[in-house]
Design an enzyme around this catalytic site. Structure first.
Site, short mmCIF file in Angstrom:
data_model
loop_
_atom_site.label_atom_id
_atom_site.label_comp_id
_atom_site.label_asym_id
_atom_site.label_seq_id
_atom_site.Cartn_x
_atom_site.Cartn_y
_atom_site.Cartn_z
N ASP A 12 0.86 -1.18 0.00
CA ASP A 12 0.00 0.00 0.00
C ASP A 12 0.89 1.23 0.00
O ASP A 12 1.98 1.21 0.58
CB ASP A 12 -0.91 0.02 1.23
CG ASP A 12 -1.90 1.17 1.15
OD1 ASP A 12 -2.84 1.10 0.33
OD2 ASP A 12 -1.73 2.15 1.90
N HIS A 159 -5.37 4.39 6.43
CA HIS A 159 -4.56 5.32 5.64
C HIS A 159 -3.14 5.45 6.17
O HIS A 159 -2.43 6.40 5.85
CB HIS A 159 -5.23 6.67 5.45
CG HIS A 159 -6.41 6.59 4.55
ND1 HIS A 159 -6.31 6.36 3.20
CD2 HIS A 159 -7.74 6.66 4.81
CE1 HIS A 159 -7.51 6.32 2.67
NE2 HIS A 159 -8.39 6.48 3.62
N ASP A 164 -2.50 -0.49 6.34
CA ASP A 164 -3.36 -0.81 5.20
C ASP A 164 -2.84 -2.04 4.44
O ASP A 164 -3.63 -2.86 3.98
CB ASP A 164 -3.49 0.38 4.26
CG ASP A 164 -4.40 1.47 4.82
OD1 ASP A 164 -4.98 1.27 5.91
OD2 ASP A 164 -4.53 2.51 4.16
#
Length: 177
Positions: A12, A159, A164
């Site tokens: 991510d 986030h 994530d």
């Protein structure tokens, strides 16, 4: 012929905007999808001052702070490549992402531009597409909140790139088995 075990790596990123080149990769989080404690994370110095305010607001990251505390892109990508190599061992690494097209575009751009090659190659495995195929559902039903509910995932997205990546890894394991 012996087939080497593929190593699924959940990745991510957080970025300052929608496309690499004009906007900056700000953070990378990654983990072995089946051993999420084996992880990598880093903050990256911005390469421009371009930013979509909403993108920064959702991450809580600051371009000014990252300019001081982030790693230079060549150093960050070299460290990430070393980690991918160690994590995957002799098996090929497979990039796994939730909306992989977005995250992979930044990772691919930064690897090619600042490292010279992408250890993941030219493809990424998208968890949204995997879920859609496994469930026979619509694209609209591939929101992470819906996948979390359907799969019974215990974690959730925050986030923070590493958290994530671990959330995505859990979704991937629950969908794939």
């Amino acid at each position: 012929m012996t087939i080497k075990r593929e190593v699924f790596i959940s990745v991510d990123i957080e970025a300052s905007g929608p496309i690499p080149g004009e906007y900056s990769l700000l953070s990378i989080g990654a983990c072995d999808a089946y051993r999420p404690e084996n992880s990598f994370s880093c903050l990256v110095k911005p390469t421009s001052n371009n930013a979509v305010p909403e993108a920064l607001a959702v991450t809580g990251l600051s371009l000014d702070k990252l300019q001081l505390e982030g790693e230079a892109p060549p150093d960050a990508m070299a460290r990430f490549a070393d980690w991918v190599s160690t994590c995957s061992g002799s098996g090929p690494p497979v990039f796994v992402g939730l909306n992989a097209g977005f995250d992979w575009s930044f990772i691919n751009y930064y690897f090619i531009r600042y490292y010279g090659s992408n250890p993941f190659g030219i493809a990424a495995l998208d968890i949204k597409a995997l879920f859609m195929g496994a469930r026979g559902c619509s694209w609209k039903e591939t929101k992470s909140s819906n996948m979390k509910q359907v799969t019974g995932a215990l974690t959730e997205g925050t986030h923070d790139a590493l958290e994530d990546a671990r959330f995505q890894a859990e979704l991937f394991r629950r969908i794939r088995g």
